[in-house]
Design a protein around this motif. Structure first.
Motif, PDB file in Angstrom:
ATOM      1  N   PHE A 139      36.994  49.468  52.323  1.00  0.00           N
ATOM      2  CA  PHE A 139      36.896  48.134  51.731  1.00  0.00           C
ATOM      3  C   PHE A 139      37.584  48.092  50.361  1.00  0.00           C
ATOM      4  O   PHE A 139      38.353  47.164  50.063  1.00  0.00           O
ATOM      5  CB  PHE A 139      35.429  47.740  51.618  1.00  0.00           C
ATOM      6  N   CYS A 140      37.321  49.093  49.523  1.00  0.00           N
ATOM      7  CA  CYS A 140      37.886  49.092  48.166  1.00  0.00           C
ATOM      8  C   CYS A 140      39.406  49.239  48.199  1.00  0.00           C
ATOM      9  O   CYS A 140      40.130  48.512  47.516  1.00  0.00           O
ATOM     10  CB  CYS A 140      37.255  50.214  47.342  1.00  0.00           C
ATOM     11  N   ILE A 141      39.910  50.173  49.004  1.00  0.00           N
ATOM     12  CA  ILE A 141      41.356  50.410  49.032  1.00  0.00           C
ATOM     13  C   ILE A 141      42.078  49.222  49.661  1.00  0.00           C
ATOM     14  O   ILE A 141      43.158  48.819  49.212  1.00  0.00           O
ATOM     15  CB  ILE A 141      41.651  51.724  49.784  1.00  0.00           C
ATOM     16  N   ALA A 196      39.190  40.082  41.032  1.00  0.00           N
ATOM     17  CA  ALA A 196      39.116  41.312  40.248  1.00  0.00           C
ATOM     18  C   ALA A 196      37.738  41.500  39.624  1.00  0.00           C
ATOM     19  O   ALA A 196      37.187  42.608  39.631  1.00  0.00           O
ATOM     20  CB  ALA A 196      40.199  41.304  39.161  1.00  0.00           C
ATOM     21  N   LEU A 197      37.165  40.408  39.081  1.00  0.00           N
ATOM     22  CA  LEU A 197      35.828  40.506  38.487  1.00  0.00           C
ATOM     23  C   LEU A 197      34.776  40.840  39.538  1.00  0.00           C
ATOM     24  O   LEU A 197      33.872  41.657  39.298  1.00  0.00           O
ATOM     25  CB  LEU A 197      35.474  39.210  37.774  1.00  0.00           C
ATOM     26  N   TYR A 202      31.255  44.937  41.774  1.00  0.00           N
ATOM     27  CA  TYR A 202      30.776  45.722  42.921  1.00  0.00           C
ATOM     28  C   TYR A 202      30.868  47.222  42.646  1.00  0.00           C
ATOM     29  O   TYR A 202      29.997  47.991  43.044  1.00  0.00           O
ATOM     30  CB  TYR A 202      31.600  45.356  44.149  1.00  0.00           C
ATOM     31  N   VAL A 203      31.912  47.628  41.926  1.00  0.00           N
ATOM     32  CA  VAL A 203      32.108  49.056  41.659  1.00  0.00           C
ATOM     33  C   VAL A 203      31.180  49.553  40.560  1.00  0.00           C
ATOM     34  O   VAL A 203      30.588  50.632  40.661  1.00  0.00           O
ATOM     35  CB  VAL A 203      33.581  49.325  41.302  1.00  0.00           C
ATOM     36  N   SER A 204      31.015  48.777  39.453  1.00  0.00           N
ATOM     37  CA  SER A 204      30.236  49.252  38.312  1.00  0.00           C
ATOM     38  C   SER A 204      29.416  48.107  37.733  1.00  0.00           C
ATOM     39  O   SER A 204      29.901  46.967  37.627  1.00  0.00           O
ATOM     40  CB  SER A 204      31.157  49.833  37.240  1.00  0.00           C
ATOM     41  N   ASN A 205      28.180  48.421  37.339  1.00  0.00           N
ATOM     42  CA  ASN A 205      27.309  47.437  36.695  1.00  0.00           C
ATOM     43  C   ASN A 205      27.728  47.142  35.259  1.00  0.00           C
ATOM     44  O   ASN A 205      27.277  46.151  34.669  1.00  0.00           O
ATOM     45  CB  ASN A 205      25.861  47.923  36.716  1.00  0.00           C
TER      46      ASN A 205
END
Length: 831
Positions: A139-141, A196-197, A202-205
């Protein structure tokens, strides 16, 4: 009409069975098993890793050779892909040129490097080099690839016009133009920023905290201190050049902003102290007006003492090891792999009930006919077909006494021509009466079908024991840690040994060698010998170098049980020191680094003691065996020591009241008499079982009928071979040294501890003990390769000579002599 529907159902079931047989005949099941192999996954991972490296290499080569290769690919002729004339300049050849042209030019541009990155992670996951979440990585890539392609094509590529390809690829140009036609270029920027936000959130709090600071800057500015410093000299008449030089901002060393929970704390007003020393120069101090005589002109610096450095921890007694990462008991064998399911055998039926409607209808009619012959009417009947037993639930008419139906057990068995039926009157929780009738065609329940079930694989039990399937075809399992001890009994050849192997197999599939140890007692010498291969992984034994990990001698059984009692007492002392009540909470506390190993605390594995042929041990040793077993059964539950004893002689002199009182969980296979069933289960029923793994499990009020899973000897051997090939501990788990009784090893009467009849190895043993400063019987055994009896006699003589002190349970004896000179003087006096 009902007969036609029954025939249709029978034909459908036969067609399904034929389809299954056809699939197995074509080898499709073997292909599935081949694709699940660990070796296939490993080699597939190597292939994917090589492909990803070649793909990334071709992408890099595209920067310098792409313009030349692009003209050839766009005007490709037959035979050009073979690259016989070396037309393509890409480092990976024609295939690399076409691959880089397609992904870099036609698709994603520079963002195409995400494809080989994902292939690398996929290959590492297949090779089990790293444990990654493939779905999250994909999903991320994928999102980064599409987002970067659009951003590079719309905003970076117009700036860099000299490149021979679009930096975002044709995909980025198409998507960017499509969106900008609807929302314009500002709308495209807003969409990209929003994506992007969301991705960063999703990646970091930390992204959420950063956005909150931007949206509410006043909350951030309130935490800034302003300090006014007078740098101008008023006596010189100079004015500051600007007010900006008068204001210095000093941020707090730490700004607390927690999005989950915020607290308002009211502090007392206290004077603030600077962390750095403050130096005051005399040039900044105004001299008082008037005569300055009598004052020294020597320069002086005034330094304010530095404040005491504050600690970060909140606990005053916090130690260093509490800040360490949690303790991992599996770290010594971190590469250990649990056994795989392909080591077990599968069968054609695999425990699935075979429904023969003709048989079911005939049994129904016979049951109704027998009941009517005795004046009993029923209102309904329902059949539940299991692997080996069918349960008929009947609802009697109003006014029928249950005892009347219960007394017809033999008459119903005669009418059905069955091996033996069992009547449950009434069924607990239901308003029906159950009649269990054996099936004409019994099915084998494989161990593979039990361990491959979702119930077993997702269980949270501490010691899960998967036994088989019930009449309703549900997987039956129990937690040995809550049992907490199990009594298994049954006649010879009825499945008792298979049941013990099923329990051990399920434990080996679920537990790590660091989490569980097994003590095996096998007076017959052949039942558990197959487990000797995994001695260094799972087995435990007494501290005797020459002792086998599988205990077969009665005298060693007594020593082992006494050693377990010592281990039990030592564990209770650790629990008392830790303030915990059971082994589960104690191990959690130890893993969290809340217990200091320097004070004797350690991780405690579960210990499962399996004793086969318990009746033979009682006949040879009697009370010497029964007393330590009863003591362990009464107390050892809280410290993780659990016992399983099996016997083929369920008589009252073998299974005594003391044993029954402390073994609440019981398994009964088929027995020959009803009195044996009463001895095991305190009720009738086991004599009506049909054998071949048919059993009753009792833990509570009513027994549960289970068809035990079949695990053959080759399957057990494959499992043990799989475990034995892996890295294990250097030796089996060593139990504490049992206490030495006065009758242990006393082959020569009172001369064993008589200093006038010293052992020939007395001097060497004394020098060893003084040199090592450790009075341990097992140390003498290992160094001199002697048996436990002789080592015990040597230790008694050393104690009487004043070289070592008295025994203190499992702890080494105190050495009373500290140097070699004093020892030699003592030895010369004894001679």
């Amino acid at each position: 009409m009902s007969r036609n529907t029954d025939k249709k159902k029978t034909k459908r079931s036969q067609n399904k069975a034929n389809t299954t047989t056809l699939g197995e005949a074509t080898g499709f099941s073997k292909i599935l098993d081949f694709t699940r192999s660990e070796k296939v996954h490993f080699f597939l991972g190597i292939i994917l890793l090589a492909i990803s490296i070649c793909m990334a290499w071709s992408f890099v080569s595209f920067f310098t050779t792409g313009a030349y290769d692009q003209s050839i690919i766009e005007n490709l002729r037959s035979g050009d892909m073979e690259n016989q004339n070396e037309l393509f300049k890409n480092a990976i050849g024609s295939l690399g040129a076409w691959m880089s042209y397609y992904f870099m030019n036609r698709c994603f541009g520079l963002a195409a490097f995400g494809i080989p990155l994902f292939l690398v992670m996929l290959s590492l996951s297949l090779m089990r080099a790293y444990r990654v979440s493939l779905l999250k990585w994909f999903f991320c890539i994928a999102l980064l690839t599409v987002w970067s392609s659009v951003a590079l094509a719309m905003f970076v590529n117009p700036i860099v016009n000299e490149s021979h390809f679009c930096l975002g690829g044709e995909h980025g140009l198409y998507i960017g133009d499509f969106i900008s036609r609807y929302v314009g270029l500002p709308g495209l920027v807003a969409i990209l920023a929003l994506v992007a936000l969301c991705f960063l959130g999703y990646v970091s709090n930390q992204t959420i905290i950063w956005i909150r600071k931007i949206l509410n800057p006043t909350k951030f500015l309130e935490r800034v201190k302003f300090t006014v410093t007078n740098t101008a000299k008023e006596e010189d008449g100079e004015q500051p050049s600007s007010y900006e030089n008068l204001i210095q901002t000093e941020e707090d060393p730490e700004v607390f902003d927690d999005p989950k929970a915020e607290e308002i704390v009211f502090d007392h007003q206290e004077p603030a102290y600077n962390e750095k020393p403050v130096v005051i120069d005399d040039s900044d101090i105004k001299e008082p007006a008037g005569n300055s005589k009598g004052q020294d002109d020597t320069d002086m610096d005034i330094v304010v003492a530095e404040d005491v450095e504050k600690a970060d921890g909140q606990n005053v007694n916090e130690t260093a090891f509490e800040n360490m990462e949690p303790y991992d008991p599996k770290r010594d064998l971190e590469n250990y792999h649990y056994p795989t399911l392909d080591l077990l055998q599968t069968y054609e039926s695999d425990g699935k009930p075979y429904i023969d409607m003709d048989e079911q209808n005939a049994n129904k009619n016979r049951i109704i006919e027998v009941l009517r012959n005795f004046g009993i009417e029923i209102s309904s009947i329902r059949a539940t077909v299991g692997p080996t037993i069918t349960l008929y639930e009947i609802t009697p008419a109003q006014g029928v006494r249950i005892a009347k139906i219960r007394n017809l057990e033999d008459d119903i068995a005669l009418s059905l021509k069955a091996l033996g039926i069992r009547i449950i009157a009434p069924i607990p929780g239901k308003g029906t009466i159950g009649i269990e009738v054996p099936n004409a065609k019994a099915n084998i329940v494989s161990m593979e079908s039990i361990l491959n079930s979702k119930k077993f694989q997702e269980t949270t039990m501490e010691l899960p024991c998967a036994m088989g399937k019930t009449i309703t075809n549900e997987v039956f399992m129990f937690d040995l840690a809550k049992a907490p001890h199990l009594l298994v009994a049954g006649a010879t050849g009825q499945g008792k040994s298979v049941g013990l192997n099923a329990i051990l197999t399920s434990l080996l599939y679920k537990k790590h060698p660091a989490e569980m140890k097994i003590v095996l007692v096998d007076p017959k010498m052949v039942e558990f010998s197959i487990y000797a291969k995994i001695a260094n992984h799972f087995l435990a034994k007494v501290p005797d170098e020459n002792a086998s990990p599988i205990i077969t001698d009665t005298s060693k059984v007594i020593r082992t049980l006494q050693s377990l009692c010592v281990e039990m007492d030592a564990r209770y002392e650790l629990l008392m020191a830790a303030g915990e009540r059971n082994i589960k909470d104690y191990n959690k506390k130890f893993i969290a680094r809340k217990l200091n190993p320097e004070k004797g605390h350690k991780y405690m594995p579960y210990i499962v003691v399996v004793i086969d042929e318990f009746g033979d041990l009682i006949m040879t040793a009697g009370k010497e065996i029964e007393l330590p077993i009863a003591r362990i059964a009464q107390k050892a539950r809280a410290v993780g020591i659990h016992m399983i004893i099996a016997t083929q002689r369920p008589t009252t002199n073998i299974i005594t009241g003391t044993i029954k009182a402390n073994f609440p969980a019981r398994i009964a296979f088929k027995v020959s008499q009803g009195i044996d069933s009463k001895t095991i289960l305190d009720r009738m029923g086991a004599q009506q079982l049909i054998g071949r793994g048919d059993m009753l499990y009792l833990q509570g009020n009513d027994p549960v009928r289970v068809q035990c899973a079949f695990v053959d000897t080759p399957e057990v051997d494959n499992i043990n071979q799989f475990i034995a090939q892996q890295q294990g501990y250097l030796e089996p788990y060593e139990l504490p040294e049992p206490p030495v009784s006065e009758s242990d090893g006393m082959s020569s009467g009172s001369n064993d501890a008589d200093l006038s009849h010293l052992d020939p190895m007395f001097d060497d043993a004394a020098r060893l003990i003084v040199h090592e400063q450790s009075g341990s019987t097992s140390l003498i055994q290992r160094k001199f390769a002697i048996g436990y009896n002789r080592a015990g006699r040597l230790m008694d003589q050393l104690e009487k000579a004043g070289i070592v002190g008295a025994a203190h349970g499992s702890k080494p004896r105190e050495v009373l002599i500290q140097d070699d000179m004093s020892l030699e003087n003592l030895l010369s006096s004894l001679r």
